[in-house]
Scaffold this motif. Structure first.
Motif, PDB file in Angstrom:
ATOM      1  N   LYS A 147       0.852  -1.197   0.000  1.00 55.43           N
ATOM      2  CA  LYS A 147       0.000   0.000   0.000  1.00 55.43           C
ATOM      3  C   LYS A 147       0.887   1.246   0.000  1.00 55.43           C
ATOM      4  CE  LYS A 147      -2.544  -1.804   3.517  1.00 55.43           C
ATOM      5  NZ  LYS A 147      -2.317  -3.247   3.381  1.00 55.43           N
ATOM      6  N   LEU A 148       0.704   2.061  -1.021  1.00 52.50           N
ATOM      7  CA  LEU A 148       1.504   3.278  -1.165  1.00 52.50           C
ATOM      8  C   LEU A 148       0.586   4.486  -1.055  1.00 52.50           C
ATOM      9  CD1 LEU A 148       3.542   2.203  -4.358  1.00 52.50           C
ATOM     10  CD2 LEU A 148       4.084   1.732  -1.958  1.00 52.50           C
ATOM     11  N   PHE A 149       1.031   5.498  -0.331  1.00 47.01           N
ATOM     12  CA  PHE A 149       0.258   6.735  -0.219  1.00 47.01           C
ATOM     13  C   PHE A 149       1.137   7.875  -0.721  1.00 47.01           C
ATOM     14  CE2 PHE A 149      -1.694  10.468   1.548  1.00 47.01           C
ATOM     15  CZ  PHE A 149      -3.056  10.166   1.654  1.00 47.01           C
ATOM     16  N   VAL A 150       0.692   8.530  -1.769  1.00 45.33           N
ATOM     17  CA  VAL A 150       1.474   9.634  -2.343  1.00 45.33           C
ATOM     18  C   VAL A 150       1.086  10.915  -1.608  1.00 45.33           C
ATOM     19  CG1 VAL A 150       2.111  10.854  -4.452  1.00 45.33           C
ATOM     20  CG2 VAL A 150       1.471   8.434  -4.571  1.00 45.33           C
ATOM     21  N   ASP A 151       2.083  11.500  -0.979  1.00 46.35           N
ATOM     22  CA  ASP A 151       1.858  12.658  -0.115  1.00 46.35           C
ATOM     23  C   ASP A 151       2.260  13.934  -0.856  1.00 46.35           C
ATOM     24  OD1 ASP A 151       0.933  13.491   2.271  1.00 46.35           O
ATOM     25  OD2 ASP A 151       2.766  13.105   3.414  1.00 46.35           O
ATOM     26  N   CYS A 152       1.396  14.920  -0.788  1.00 43.40           N
ATOM     27  CA  CYS A 152       1.688  16.160  -1.516  1.00 43.40           C
ATOM     28  C   CYS A 152       0.876  17.266  -0.851  1.00 43.40           C
ATOM     29  CB  CYS A 152       1.236  15.935  -2.964  1.00 43.40           C
ATOM     30  SG  CYS A 152       1.498  17.328  -4.032  1.00 43.40           S
TER      31      CYS A 152
ATOM     32  N   LYS B 129      -2.755   6.171   7.199  1.00 44.84           N
ATOM     33  CA  LYS B 129      -2.178   5.297   8.235  1.00 44.84           C
ATOM     34  C   LYS B 129      -2.078   3.840   7.780  1.00 44.84           C
ATOM     35  CE  LYS B 129      -6.598   4.568  10.693  1.00 44.84           C
ATOM     36  NZ  LYS B 129      -7.448   5.696  10.265  1.00 44.84           N
ATOM     37  N   TYR B 130      -2.813   3.483   6.757  1.00 46.89           N
ATOM     38  CA  TYR B 130      -2.760   2.106   6.281  1.00 46.89           C
ATOM     39  C   TYR B 130      -1.576   1.852   5.351  1.00 46.89           C
ATOM     40  CZ  TYR B 130      -7.560   2.027   7.988  1.00 46.89           C
ATOM     41  OH  TYR B 130      -8.680   2.121   8.778  1.00 46.89           O
ATOM     42  N   ALA B 131      -0.923   2.928   4.918  1.00 44.69           N
ATOM     43  CA  ALA B 131       0.128   2.764   3.903  1.00 44.69           C
ATOM     44  C   ALA B 131       1.343   2.027   4.461  1.00 44.69           C
ATOM     45  CB  ALA B 131       0.542   4.142   3.386  1.00 44.69           C
ATOM     46  N   ASP B 132       1.945   1.210   3.619  1.00 45.50           N
ATOM     47  CA  ASP B 132       3.239   0.603   3.951  1.00 45.50           C
ATOM     48  C   ASP B 132       4.347   1.615   3.683  1.00 45.50           C
ATOM     49  OD1 ASP B 132       2.190  -2.061   4.443  1.00 45.50           O
ATOM     50  OD2 ASP B 132       1.801  -2.117   2.287  1.00 45.50           O
ATOM     51  N   VAL B 133       4.152   2.392   2.615  1.00 43.39           N
ATOM     52  CA  VAL B 133       5.149   3.420   2.264  1.00 43.39           C
ATOM     53  C   VAL B 133       4.404   4.713   1.958  1.00 43.39           C
ATOM     54  CG1 VAL B 133       7.082   4.031   0.744  1.00 43.39           C
ATOM     55  CG2 VAL B 133       6.582   1.618   1.171  1.00 43.39           C
ATOM     56  N   ILE B 134       4.809   5.797   2.620  1.00 40.83           N
ATOM     57  CA  ILE B 134       4.265   7.125   2.313  1.00 40.83           C
ATOM     58  C   ILE B 134       5.322   7.806   1.439  1.00 40.83           C
ATOM     59  CG2 ILE B 134       3.593   9.357   3.292  1.00 40.83           C
ATOM     60  CD1 ILE B 134       2.708   7.677   5.818  1.00 40.83           C
ATOM     61  N   ILE B 135       4.880   8.315   0.303  1.00 40.93           N
ATOM     62  CA  ILE B 135       5.860   8.853  -0.658  1.00 40.93           C
ATOM     63  C   ILE B 135       5.713  10.374  -0.776  1.00 40.93           C
ATOM     64  CG2 ILE B 135       6.831   8.599  -2.984  1.00 40.93           C
ATOM     65  CD1 ILE B 135       5.333   5.988  -3.271  1.00 40.93           C
ATOM     66  N   PRO B 136       6.528  11.129  -0.022  1.00 35.51           N
ATOM     67  CA  PRO B 136       6.509  12.580  -0.240  1.00 35.51           C
ATOM     68  C   PRO B 136       7.189  12.887  -1.573  1.00 35.51           C
ATOM     69  CG  PRO B 136       7.843  11.985   1.700  1.00 35.51           C
ATOM     70  CD  PRO B 136       7.538  10.729   0.953  1.00 35.51           C
ATOM     71  N   ARG B 137       6.766  13.932  -2.239  1.00 32.49           N
ATOM     72  CA  ARG B 137       7.328  14.376  -3.523  1.00 32.49           C
ATOM     73  C   ARG B 137       7.070  13.403  -4.669  1.00 32.49           C
ATOM     74  NH1 ARG B 137      11.016  14.520   0.028  1.00 32.49           N
ATOM     75  NH2 ARG B 137      12.399  13.048  -1.031  1.00 32.49           N
ATOM     76  N   GLY B 138       6.222  12.431  -4.454  1.00 30.24           N
ATOM     77  CA  GLY B 138       5.784  11.539  -5.530  1.00 30.24           C
ATOM     78  C   GLY B 138       6.920  10.914  -6.319  1.00 30.24           C
ATOM     79  N   ALA B 139       6.780  10.970  -7.634  1.00 34.75           N
ATOM     80  CA  ALA B 139       7.727  10.270  -8.513  1.00 34.75           C
ATOM     81  C   ALA B 139       9.140  10.842  -8.433  1.00 34.75           C
ATOM     82  CB  ALA B 139       7.218  10.322  -9.948  1.00 34.75           C
ATOM     83  N   GLU B 140       9.253  12.064  -7.878  1.00 30.96           N
ATOM     84  CA  GLU B 140      10.602  12.652  -7.736  1.00 30.96           C
ATOM     85  C   GLU B 140      11.391  11.979  -6.622  1.00 30.96           C
ATOM     86  OE1 GLU B 140      10.508  16.830  -6.928  1.00 30.96           O
ATOM     87  OE2 GLU B 140       9.411  17.190  -8.776  1.00 30.96           O
ATOM     88  N   ASN B 141      10.681  11.259  -5.778  1.00 29.38           N
ATOM     89  CA  ASN B 141      11.316  10.645  -4.608  1.00 29.38           C
ATOM     90  C   ASN B 141      11.996   9.337  -5.035  1.00 29.38           C
ATOM     91  OD1 ASN B 141      11.944   9.385  -2.185  1.00 29.38           O
ATOM     92  ND2 ASN B 141      10.173  10.261  -1.138  1.00 29.38           N
TER      93      ASN B 141
END
Ligand SMILES: Nc1ncnc2c1ncn2[C@@H]1O[C@H](COP(=O)(O)OP(=O)(O)O)[C@@H](O)[C@H]1O
Ligand SMILES: Nc1ccn([C@@H]2O[C@H](COP(=O)(O)O)[C@@H](O)[C@H]2O)c(=O)n1
Length: 269
Positions: free
Chosen positions: A141-146, A191-203
């Protein structure tokens, strides 16, 4: 020939215009770079494909800005779940293609047959983790944070340039429905995400870690005939369908066991 392993299901959630689709594309591109010998098959499905069709009355309400397309009730989550289950079980499914601009389905569908069963299946959308059955089906589970300003500015640009919508209409819809729904239904699912991805694809660090995990999975799932050419990458996006290819290596299998789903109901035709 041994039976092909069932697809690895990834859920990608995040606010509107946070970069969910872009992250999916980046994961696929980076996986393709790691895998050079064998065709692999990744299918990306948007939750948009499961919008409930609108009646003429509902379309009128939408025109008046009185219909909430960001609310969980706007989606047919049962249909989305059944479609995922059927793909996982190797059944043939038809995925309708949604046209955001026209608030309707294009009439085209993508057919996923047993032969085209993907190795990796991605479901992306604002509320993917809201529905417990879909959420629990996801093995990653991935959560894209922006931040909200960036998301709103992207939304304004997209709605004006791609969908010819008016600024006042976009902003009032955002204030009335999009922002409150994000806060009430989407953000709490982070809160369910395995990975939270700040900055999306730039990360690139996050993307590389995810891609490495998937590559391990792909290389440990070699119970199909190694020379078997699986159909190319298929992508179902919100309002378009595109096909491109992706390769994967069949070399040294690290024999890693990825997280395994249990209790996937078998759905006969
Ligand atoms: N990391 C990023 N940096 C800059 N622009 C981005 C980034 N990720 C996405 N975008 C742009 O933002 C817009 C929305 O991205 P998209 O991936 O379609 O979001 P979502 O799928 O969450 O709606 C697109 O125009 C995309 O090109
Ligand atoms: N015809 C439609 C249907 C939905 N929307 C908006 O899309 C948003 C979710 O999609 P993202 O790609 O941004 O995650 C949501 O805010 C809906 O209001 C739309 O603009 N047109």
């Amino acid at each position: 020939m041994l039976k092909k392993k069932e697809p690895f299901l990834i859920g990608v959630a995040g606010g509107i215009s946070s970069g969910k689709s872009t992250v999916c594309k980046k994961i696929i591109e980076e996986l393709a770079k790691l895998n050079s010998q064998y065709q692999k098959h990744v299918l990306v499905i948007s939750l948009d494909s499961f919008y409930k069709p609108l009646s003429p009355e509902e379309l009128l309400k939408l025109e008046r800005g009185e219909l909430n397309l960001d609310h969980p009730s706007a989606f047919d989550d049962e249909l989305a779940y059944e479609t995922l289950i059927n793909i996982i079980n190797g059944k043939t499914v038809q995925i309708p293609l949604y046209e955001k601009k026209r608030y309707t389905f294009s009439g085209e569908t993508l057919t996923v047959t047993a032969e085209k069963t993907p190795d990796i299946l991605i479901i992306e959308g604002i509320l993917v983790f809201y529905y417990p059955k879909i959420r629990e089906l996801c093995q990653m589970k991935l959560f894209v944070d922006c931040d909200a300003d960036t998301r709103l500015s992207r939304r304004v640009l997209r709605d004006m340039s791609e969908y010819n919508r008016h600024l006042d209409q976009i902003l009032s819809y955002y204030q009335k429905y999009v922002k409150p729904a994000f806060e009430e239904f989407c953000l709490p699912t982070k809160k369910y995400a395995d990975v939270i991805i700040p900055r999306g694809a730039e990360n690139t660090v996050a993307i590389n870690l995810i891609v490495q995990h998937l590559n391990d999975y792909l290389n440990s799932s070699r119970n199909e005939s190694p020379k078997q050419e699986i159909n190319n990458l298929l992508t179902v996006s919100m309002n378009s369908q595109s096909t491109s290819s992706m390769n994967s290596s069949n070399s040294s299998s690290p024999n890693k066991t990825p997280s395994k789903r249990t209790d996937i109901p078998y759905r006969p035709h």
